[in-house]
Design a protein around this motif. Structure first.
Motif, PDB file in Angstrom:
ATOM      1  N   ASP A  51       0.790  -1.232   0.000  1.00 57.55           N
ATOM      2  CA  ASP A  51       0.000   0.000   0.000  1.00 57.55           C
ATOM      3  C   ASP A  51       0.820   1.279   0.000  1.00 57.55           C
ATOM      4  N   LYS A  52       2.132   1.166   0.098  1.00 56.50           N
ATOM      5  CA  LYS A  52       2.941   2.384   0.155  1.00 56.50           C
ATOM      6  C   LYS A  52       3.226   2.877  -1.264  1.00 56.50           C
ATOM      7  N   MET A  53       2.752   4.086  -1.575  1.00 58.19           N
ATOM      8  CA  MET A  53       2.970   4.635  -2.916  1.00 58.19           C
ATOM      9  C   MET A  53       4.451   4.927  -3.159  1.00 58.19           C
ATOM     10  N   ASP A  54       5.200   5.182  -2.056  1.00 59.02           N
ATOM     11  CA  ASP A  54       6.588   5.602  -2.249  1.00 59.02           C
ATOM     12  C   ASP A  54       7.545   4.414  -2.208  1.00 59.02           C
ATOM     13  N   GLY A  55       7.057   3.207  -2.497  1.00 55.48           N
ATOM     14  CA  GLY A  55       7.897   2.012  -2.490  1.00 55.48           C
ATOM     15  C   GLY A  55       9.015   2.151  -3.506  1.00 55.48           C
ATOM     16  N   ALA A  56      10.061   1.320  -3.326  1.00 52.13           N
ATOM     17  CA  ALA A  56      11.183   1.362  -4.259  1.00 52.13           C
ATOM     18  C   ALA A  56      10.705   0.942  -5.645  1.00 52.13           C
ATOM     19  N   PRO A  57      11.230   1.581  -6.706  1.00 50.66           N
ATOM     20  CA  PRO A  57      10.817   1.212  -8.066  1.00 50.66           C
ATOM     21  C   PRO A  57      11.064  -0.272  -8.341  1.00 50.66           C
ATOM     22  N   SER A  58      10.147  -0.850  -9.094  1.00 42.36           N
ATOM     23  CA  SER A  58      10.256  -2.248  -9.492  1.00 42.36           C
ATOM     24  C   SER A  58       9.596  -2.370 -10.852  1.00 42.36           C
ATOM     25  N   ARG A  59      10.058  -3.332 -11.666  1.00 48.72           N
ATOM     26  CA  ARG A  59       9.393  -3.475 -12.959  1.00 48.72           C
ATOM     27  C   ARG A  59       8.062  -4.223 -12.827  1.00 48.72           C
ATOM     28  N   VAL A  60       7.749  -4.703 -11.609  1.00 53.88           N
ATOM     29  CA  VAL A  60       6.433  -5.304 -11.344  1.00 53.88           C
ATOM     30  C   VAL A  60       5.531  -4.236 -10.718  1.00 53.88           C
ATOM     31  N   LEU A  61       4.371  -4.037 -11.310  1.00 54.43           N
ATOM     32  CA  LEU A  61       3.435  -3.041 -10.787  1.00 54.43           C
ATOM     33  C   LEU A  61       2.205  -3.730 -10.219  1.00 54.43           C
ATOM     34  N   HIS A  62       1.703  -3.176  -9.124  1.00 55.50           N
ATOM     35  CA  HIS A  62       0.525  -3.716  -8.453  1.00 55.50           C
ATOM     36  C   HIS A  62      -0.664  -2.823  -8.806  1.00 55.50           C
ATOM     37  N   THR A  86       5.975  -8.161 -19.936  1.00 55.37           N
ATOM     38  CA  THR A  86       6.568  -9.503 -19.947  1.00 55.37           C
ATOM     39  C   THR A  86       5.785 -10.523 -19.122  1.00 55.37           C
ATOM     40  N   ASN A  87       4.912 -10.064 -18.229  1.00 56.39           N
ATOM     41  CA  ASN A  87       4.119 -11.035 -17.468  1.00 56.39           C
ATOM     42  C   ASN A  87       2.923 -10.342 -16.846  1.00 56.39           C
ATOM     43  N   ILE A  88       1.911 -11.136 -16.542  1.00 50.10           N
ATOM     44  CA  ILE A  88       0.712 -10.583 -15.898  1.00 50.10           C
ATOM     45  C   ILE A  88       0.125 -11.647 -14.990  1.00 50.10           C
ATOM     46  N   LEU A  89      -0.350 -11.212 -13.838  1.00 51.91           N
ATOM     47  CA  LEU A  89      -1.075 -12.113 -12.932  1.00 51.91           C
ATOM     48  C   LEU A  89      -2.367 -11.424 -12.546  1.00 51.91           C
ATOM     49  N   MET A  90      -3.497 -12.010 -12.939  1.00 54.14           N
ATOM     50  CA  MET A  90      -4.800 -11.429 -12.604  1.00 54.14           C
ATOM     51  C   MET A  90      -5.329 -12.085 -11.335  1.00 54.14           C
ATOM     52  N   LEU A  91      -5.711 -11.290 -10.353  1.00 55.82           N
ATOM     53  CA  LEU A  91      -6.377 -11.814  -9.150  1.00 55.82           C
ATOM     54  C   LEU A  91      -7.838 -11.405  -9.253  1.00 55.82           C
ATOM     55  N   ASN A  95     -10.052  -8.287  -7.503  1.00 56.42           N
ATOM     56  CA  ASN A  95     -10.080  -7.078  -8.337  1.00 56.42           C
ATOM     57  C   ASN A  95      -8.703  -6.411  -8.386  1.00 56.42           C
ATOM     58  N   GLN A  96      -7.676  -7.274  -8.478  1.00 58.77           N
ATOM     59  CA  GLN A  96      -6.306  -6.765  -8.511  1.00 58.77           C
ATOM     60  C   GLN A  96      -5.522  -7.501  -9.585  1.00 58.77           C
ATOM     61  N   ALA A  97      -4.363  -6.956  -9.920  1.00 55.59           N
ATOM     62  CA  ALA A  97      -3.488  -7.621 -10.886  1.00 55.59           C
ATOM     63  C   ALA A  97      -2.056  -7.179 -10.634  1.00 55.59           C
ATOM     64  N   PHE A  98      -1.106  -8.023 -11.074  1.00 61.96           N
ATOM     65  CA  PHE A  98       0.304  -7.638 -11.125  1.00 61.96           C
ATOM     66  C   PHE A  98       0.702  -7.616 -12.585  1.00 61.96           C
ATOM     67  N   LEU A 136       7.809 -11.497 -11.502  1.00 60.97           N
ATOM     68  CA  LEU A 136       6.649 -12.374 -11.297  1.00 60.97           C
ATOM     69  C   LEU A 136       7.024 -13.762 -11.763  1.00 60.97           C
ATOM     70  N   LYS A 137       6.839 -14.763 -10.901  1.00 61.17           N
ATOM     71  CA  LYS A 137       6.968 -16.144 -11.372  1.00 61.17           C
ATOM     72  C   LYS A 137       5.581 -16.754 -11.283  1.00 61.17           C
ATOM     73  N   THR A 138       4.964 -16.952 -12.406  1.00 61.10           N
ATOM     74  CA  THR A 138       3.585 -17.442 -12.372  1.00 61.10           C
ATOM     75  C   THR A 138       3.537 -18.897 -12.789  1.00 61.10           C
ATOM     76  N   ASP A 139       2.675 -19.633 -12.151  1.00 66.73           N
ATOM     77  CA  ASP A 139       2.448 -21.034 -12.504  1.00 66.73           C
ATOM     78  C   ASP A 139       1.574 -21.062 -13.751  1.00 66.73           C
TER      79      ASP A 139
END
Length: 536
Positions: A51-62, A86-91, A95-98, A136-139
């Motif tokens: 939930d922290k908007m100021d998190g360290a940059p990452s190529r994975v977005l929530h 390069t990857n997507i994970l739908m929850l 109602n969320q995704a990576f 993201l490592k998705t099954d």
């Protein structure tokens, strides 16, 4: 791959916890990983580390607060303008995704872009921030549907070959036959200029040429990329999207033409590879051969794109893009103004002997739904006008600033006020403030109303509608002459329910519209008056 996209609906039938424990999210933060796996259905517990908007940059977005029915394609399309996804994970249940991008730089650009204003999917605000996960490592057995769509999109990004087995509604992938796109704008509530199109479509590659024109009362454009792959990406990401909130919908197809011949560089057509071209006379530079091919192409299509079942639903380009596009069109005085802000206009140099809240409501109501009007008590040549949204206030400002009302050239600017305050209970402000929130005379209340497509600058020619059968040309000429101007020309439409009427000046037409819009012509017909782009 044939059955994958249509048959496997991940996260709908499975519980989201089961989905999560099967999708291994690699993270340097072991605490977060255990939190994910032991999720108990409580969004906040599960994602409190996210939930922290100021998190360290990452190529994975929530991405959070997704509409329930949103598709993988729509989520991927959010990232496409910024680089390879390069990857997507739908929850789905959450109602969320990576979303994983190829590089951290692309993710940073995307987060910065969407932090200025909230992005929307299906007209709902969504929230994007950096994830604690570095990849993201998705099954794949659990995430097959998303992977299939991602594969299709990636294939489009890197090659021209069509992907078999994907449904139109999921990925809208077709072979890229041409680097030229044919663009139609539906629900054209706000003006869309060549610069706006260039701004939006340049995100997908170098735009070489654009030709714009109006055909069958619809604003259309031909736009040529240097590479067919760019055209393919733009079509995939933008077809069905709205340029501005809830209007100006893009309908995109490949053109049969593979090269555009632009003769003039002006506000209707431009060849970005040849800055030396003359400006011509501002007419659409449509080559006769192109016009003929276009006519054929239009008749071949038959159905309007909007009628194709299963086409991508509107995604809504975020307000940042609307503000950027409006700025490109030279309409915005301030950077970053979005549909959410600056709904209040300050109008000055009014004729204080003549002006009333009602007259301002009628004139400004041509460009949006006026909520409140306040003529300033200590400065009666100035007024505050609150519109329904920021786009409408921009539109009214661009069209009415510098026009003459009651003999004076009015100035229209954005106000620093967020709302127009109503007077306190029991306080008599001499009728200087009026609330029009519930007025039945708003022109743009109905979504998809034809009024959205008929917004034009003030002109000497007025469009009249809702005329009862008993009212003649002479009746209307007399009525409009009584507003103090001269009627120069008049023409009934075939059904006699509508007409064009030309006054001798724009100022006279403005006066006539203020006086006669909603005028009762009898037989329960109230006259509707708008500015027309036609001349008689």
């Amino acid at each position: 791959m044939d059955g994958i996209v249509t048959d496997v609906a991940v996260g709908v039938k499975r519980g989201s916890d089961e989905l999560l424990s099967g999708s291994v999210l690699s993270s340097p933060n072991s605490n977060m990983s255990s939190m994910v796996v032991t999720a108990n259905g409580n969004d906040n517990k599960k994602f409190k580390g996210e939930d922290k908007m100021d998190g360290a940059p990452s190529r994975v977005l929530h991405i959070r607060k997704l509409p329930g029915e949103v598709t993988e394609t729509e989520v991927i399309a959010l990232g496409l303008p910024f680089g390879k996804v390069t990857n997507i994970l739908m929850l789905k249940g959450k109602n969320q995704a990576f979303l994983e991008l190829a590089t951290e730089e692309a993710a940073i650009t995307m987060v910065n872009y969407y932090s200025a204003v909230t992005p929307h999917l299906r007209n709902q605000p969504i929230y994007i921030q950096y994830s604690n996960h570095k990849e993201l490592k998705t099954d794949n057995t659990l995430n097959q549907r998303a992977q299939a769509v991602l594969q299709a999109v990636t294939a489009v990004q890197t090659t021209n070959t069509p992907i078999s087995g994907t449904t139109v509604s999921e990925s809208a992938v077709t072979p890229a036959q041409s680097p030229v796109l044919r663009i139609i704008i539906d629900n054209m509530y706000y003006p869309v200029t060549l610069d706006v199109l260039h701004q939006i479509f340049s995100k997908f590659g170098a735009v070489l040429k654009i030709i714009t024109f109006t055909k069958n009362n619809q604003f259309q454009a031909l736009l040529q990329y240097g590479d067919p792959v760019n055209a393919q990406q733009a079509k995939l990401a933008l077809d069905g999207q709205n340029i501005y909130n809830a209007c100006c919908t893009l309908r995109i197809d490949f053109s049969k033409l593979v090269n555009l011949n632009v003769k003039y560089n002006n506000d209707k057509s431009r060849d970005y590879t040849r800055p030396d071209l003359p400006s011509g006379d501002g007419q659409p530079a449509l080559d006769p051969a192109i016009a003929a091919a276009f006519a054929k192409e239009t008749s071949l299509l038959g159905l309007p794109v909007a009628a194709v079942p299963g086409a991508l639903s509107p995604l809504g380009i975020p307000n940042a893009a609307a503000a950027a596009a409006a700025a490109a069109a030279g309409r915005v005085g301030m950077p970053g103004v979005s549909a959410g802000g600056n709904t209040v206009l300050l109008v000055s140099n009014l004729n204080e002997e003549m002006v009333t809240p009602q007259s301002l409501f009628t004139l400004f109501g041509v460009y949006g739904d006026v909520q409140r009007v306040k003529i300033l008590y200590n400065k009666k040549d100035s007024a505050l006008i609150q519109m329904a949204d920021g786009n409408q206030s921009q539109l009214a400002m661009s069209h009415l600033n510098g026009q003459k009302m009651y003999g004076k050239i009015i100035r229209v600017t954005l106000s620093k006020h967020q709302t127009v305050q109503l007077p306190r209970e029991g306080l008599d402000d001499q009728g200087l403030t009026k609330d029009f929130g519930n007025s039945p005379l708003h022109r743009f209340k109905k979504p998809g109303s034809k009024n959205f497509q008929n917004i034009f600058p003030p002109s000497a020619t007025l469009h009249l509608s809702n005329i009862p059968p008993s009212v003649s040309e002479d009746d209307l000429r007399t009525l409009f002459a009584n507003t103090g101007g001269t009627v120069k020309a008049f023409k009934f439409f075939q059904d006699h329910k509508m007409a064009l009427l030309q006054m001798s000046t724009v100022e006279e037409a403005i006066q006539a519209l203020i006086d006669l819009h909603n005028y009762n012509l009898g037989e329960n017909h109230h006259l509707r008056v708008s500015f027309s782009k036609s001349t008689i």
